[in-house]
Scaffold this motif. Structure first.
Motif, short mmCIF file in Angstrom:
data_model
loop_
_atom_site.label_atom_id
_atom_site.label_comp_id
_atom_site.label_asym_id
_atom_site.label_seq_id
_atom_site.Cartn_x
_atom_site.Cartn_y
_atom_site.Cartn_z
N GLU A 250 1.43 -0.88 -0.16
CA GLU A 250 0.33 -0.48 0.00
C GLU A 250 1.08 1.83 -0.14
O GLU A 250 0.38 2.00 -0.98
CB GLU A 250 -0.82 0.09 1.22
N LEU A 251 1.82 0.74 0.42
CA LEU A 251 2.88 2.42 0.66
C LEU A 251 4.23 2.34 -0.68
O LEU A 251 4.48 3.64 -0.59
CB LEU A 251 3.21 1.79 2.03
N GLY A 252 4.02 1.25 -1.94
CA GLY A 252 4.67 1.34 -2.69
C GLY A 252 6.82 1.55 -2.21
O GLY A 252 6.72 1.28 -3.15
N LEU A 253 6.63 0.47 -1.22
CA LEU A 253 7.84 -0.07 -1.01
C LEU A 253 8.12 -1.25 -0.89
O LEU A 253 9.68 -1.67 -0.58
CB LEU A 253 7.66 0.07 0.75
N ASN A 254 7.24 -1.97 -2.14
CA ASN A 254 7.92 -3.23 -1.90
C ASN A 254 8.50 -3.14 -3.78
O ASN A 254 8.33 -2.56 -4.47
CB ASN A 254 6.82 -3.91 -2.15
N GLY A 255 9.18 -4.11 -3.78
CA GLY A 255 9.87 -4.70 -4.44
C GLY A 255 11.68 -4.10 -4.76
O GLY A 255 12.00 -3.87 -3.48
N GLN A 256 12.29 -4.51 -6.08
CA GLN A 256 13.84 -4.27 -5.75
C GLN A 256 14.53 -3.27 -5.54
O GLN A 256 13.56 -2.38 -6.09
CB GLN A 256 14.30 -5.06 -7.29
N GLY A 257 15.37 -3.06 -4.99
CA GLY A 257 15.75 -1.79 -4.28
C GLY A 257 14.53 -1.32 -3.39
O GLY A 257 15.43 -0.36 -2.53
N LYS A 258 14.35 -2.00 -2.65
CA LYS A 258 12.70 -1.25 -1.52
C LYS A 258 13.03 -2.32 -0.75
O LYS A 258 14.12 -2.41 -0.02
CB LYS A 258 11.29 -1.04 -2.19
#
Length: 108
Positions: free
Chosen positions: A46-54
């Motif tokens: 929801e916070l847009g913090l998932n994925g590579q580099g995060k």
């Protein structure tokens, strides 16, 4: 040549182990670990913090800190936390993963 940055800025492992038997030690899986891990994963998305580099939220088998459980560990720092509810998980996300500071009251 690959750079020295980790694939994820933070990699969070929730112990999900469930011990069986009448003499079994406490286990994270029986202390709400699955709900907490799902909450963390959903909130990070929801916070847009998932994925590579995060941030990556993962399940883990036994992390062998049963008496202090439920537990999670944040890498690359290697900071260990215990928690009681989603408010504690949110504090770890807001303070540590976003703010870069250890949540001393939950650290083990």
């Amino acid at each position: 040549m690959n750079d020295e940055r980790p694939f994820y800025q933070h990699h969070v492992f929730f112990c999900m182990n469930e011990r069986d038997g009448k003499d079994a030690r406490q286990s994270c899986g029986k202390c709400g670990a699955e709900k907490a891990q799902k909450h963390a994963k959903k909130r990070i998305k929801e916070l847009g913090l998932n994925g590579q580099g995060k941030v990556r939220i993962n399940q883990a088998g036994c992390l062998d800190r049963c008496e202090e459980g439920p537990v999670l560990v944040v890498y690359p720092e290697g900071t260990w936390y215990t928690y009681v509810d989603n408010a504690d998980i949110d504090d770890i996300i807001d303070t540590h993963l976003i703010g870069g500071k250890v949540v001393e009251r939950l650290k083990i």
